[in-house]
Scaffold this motif. Structure first.
Motif, mmCIF file in Angstrom:
data_model
loop_
_atom_site.group_PDB
_atom_site.id
_atom_site.type_symbol
_atom_site.label_atom_id
_atom_site.label_comp_id
_atom_site.label_asym_id
_atom_site.label_seq_id
_atom_site.Cartn_x
_atom_site.Cartn_y
_atom_site.Cartn_z
ATOM 1 N N HIS A 129 66.995 5.644 44.130
ATOM 2 C CA HIS A 129 67.063 6.931 44.889
ATOM 3 C C HIS A 129 68.406 7.067 45.201
ATOM 4 C CE1 HIS A 129 65.518 8.512 49.092
ATOM 5 N NE2 HIS A 129 66.855 8.390 49.226
ATOM 6 N N GLU A 133 70.538 10.363 44.623
ATOM 7 C CA GLU A 133 71.218 11.235 45.780
ATOM 8 C C GLU A 133 72.723 11.245 45.411
ATOM 9 O OE1 GLU A 133 70.330 9.252 49.467
ATOM 10 O OE2 GLU A 133 68.545 10.277 49.420
ATOM 11 N N HIS A 173 69.773 14.019 50.497
ATOM 12 C CA HIS A 173 68.634 13.022 50.891
ATOM 13 C C HIS A 173 67.560 13.600 49.980
ATOM 14 C CE1 HIS A 173 66.059 9.881 52.362
ATOM 15 N NE2 HIS A 173 65.045 11.104 52.594
ATOM 16 N N HIS A 174 67.007 12.318 49.059
ATOM 17 C CA HIS A 174 66.061 12.551 48.281
ATOM 18 C C HIS A 174 64.565 12.380 48.965
ATOM 19 C CE1 HIS A 174 63.811 12.512 44.708
ATOM 20 N NE2 HIS A 174 64.731 12.630 43.995
ATOM 21 N N HIS A 200 70.921 10.195 58.144
ATOM 22 C CA HIS A 200 70.373 9.493 56.617
ATOM 23 C C HIS A 200 70.361 8.238 56.642
ATOM 24 C CE1 HIS A 200 71.689 10.172 52.192
ATOM 25 N NE2 HIS A 200 70.343 9.550 52.369
ATOM 26 N N HIS A 204 66.651 6.150 56.242
ATOM 27 C CA HIS A 204 66.521 5.023 55.401
ATOM 28 C C HIS A 204 66.106 3.803 55.872
ATOM 29 C CE1 HIS A 204 68.556 6.667 51.242
ATOM 30 N NE2 HIS A 204 68.034 7.684 52.123
HETATM 31 ZN ZN LIG Z 1 68.662 9.435 51.237
#
Ligand SMILES: [Zn+2]
Ligand SMILES: [Zn+2]
Length: 311
Positions: A129, A133, A173-174, A200, A204
């Protein structure tokens, strides 16, 4: 090593009051590998670790370094099934960060992220991830599509606080859950959300959490987390929400026919509330869902002017 560092190390050894050796940690190795540019022979990694790690060292520091590397390398039996951080071409003694690409990501950023994700042990490691990103090309493209650097969760533009110091600063952000990101699959701009650094971190930290859910918490008084759970519980699919809206509409009008226009006028706001997300173009989404319901035989067209019948 300068005198200050030397003295400080003695001081630490003194206050710890122990003559036991200090173990060489994974953190030591990440630091060393960073200092060496991301890739090095384990003997060089060892020399680098000894420059900065806390004495007294283990009797065979090179063996400790190799052990730590192998514990975090899924190609080895010693792999501890924690983060898969390192890789090596068998027999060469040369180690590097797994998926390391020179010049990106920045070593200090990677270290910081690895520190954060120490907390994720036992869960899916979101390293892939992060790699996604931090793809500089993709992020540059993504940022170019943004009208301004405004956080999608809390709506802040950091330049409102920091002025020019934060001009255009925003993070990508993914949005896809880590479990759905396949190695080798392409990331599209639609997969990314613009978030400020605080949001962010928080998203997470509370993984898996959607941007909409975080936005709901930010909007709630004192970030009441119960609002997220109720939003999660109440959320419907578009199909379910539109079907329920059609049933309400025909019941209220005592007829089995309805028009798309009536549905928009009387029910679209409720549908949007039910699915808990407006999306860009709710009317287009509605048309698509009506098409799906027609394909499924739930409704039929009666004419070409947007009149339907509930079957
Ligand atoms: Zn992220
Ligand atoms: Zn934010």
């Amino acid at each position: 090593m300068d005198d200050f560092a030397e003295n400080y190390r003695h001081h630490l050894a003194f206050v710890s009051g122990s003559k036991d050796t200090m173990p060489i940690t994974v953190g030591n190795i990440v630091d060393a590998l960073e200092a060496l540019g991301g890739e090095a022979h384990y003997s060089d990694i060892t020399a680098q670790v000894l420059k900065v790690a806390q004495a007294p060292f283990p009797a065979d520091p090179a063996a400790s370094v190799r052990a730590r590397l192998q514990e975090r390398c899924s190609d080895y039996k010693a792999f501890k099934h924690k983060q898969d951080l390192f890789e090596s071409d068998a027999g060469t003694g040369i180690w590097r960060f797994r998926q390391w690409r020179k010049a990106s990501p920045q070593p200090s950023q990677l270290k910081e992220e690895l520190d954060i994700y120490e907390g994720f042990e036992g869960r899916l490691v979101p390293k892939l991830h992060l790699v996604r990103e931090r793809d500089p090309k993709l992020i540059a493209k993504f940022k170019a599509t943004l009208a301004e650097a405004r956080c999608e969760a809390c709506s802040i533009n950091l330049s409102e606080i920091y002025g020019a110091l934060a001009a255009d600063y925003i993070e990508a952000h993914h949005k896809k859950p880590v479990a759905l990101i396949q190695e080798g699959s392409a990331t599209t701009l639609d997969d990314l959300a613009a978030l400020c650094p605080n949001c962010h971190r928080i998203i997470h930290k509370n993984y898996p959490m959607s941007v909409d859910e975080l936005a709901a918490v930010v909007a709630a008084p004192n970030g009441f987390v119960g609002d997220v759970q109720s939003a999660r519980d109440k959320r419907k699919s578009w199909k379910d929400a539109v079907y329920a809206a059609i049933v309400r509409l025909v019941n209220s009008e005592h007829a089995s026919n309805f028009t798309r226009q009536n549905l928009i006028e009387h029910e679209l706001a409720k549908i949007i509330a039910d699915v808990n997300s407006k999306g860009e173009t709710p009317e287009q989404t509605l048309s698509r869902v009506l098409q799906e319901l027609k394909s499924a035989g739930v409704i039929d067209f009666i004419d070409n002017r947007g009149t339907y019948r509930l079957n």
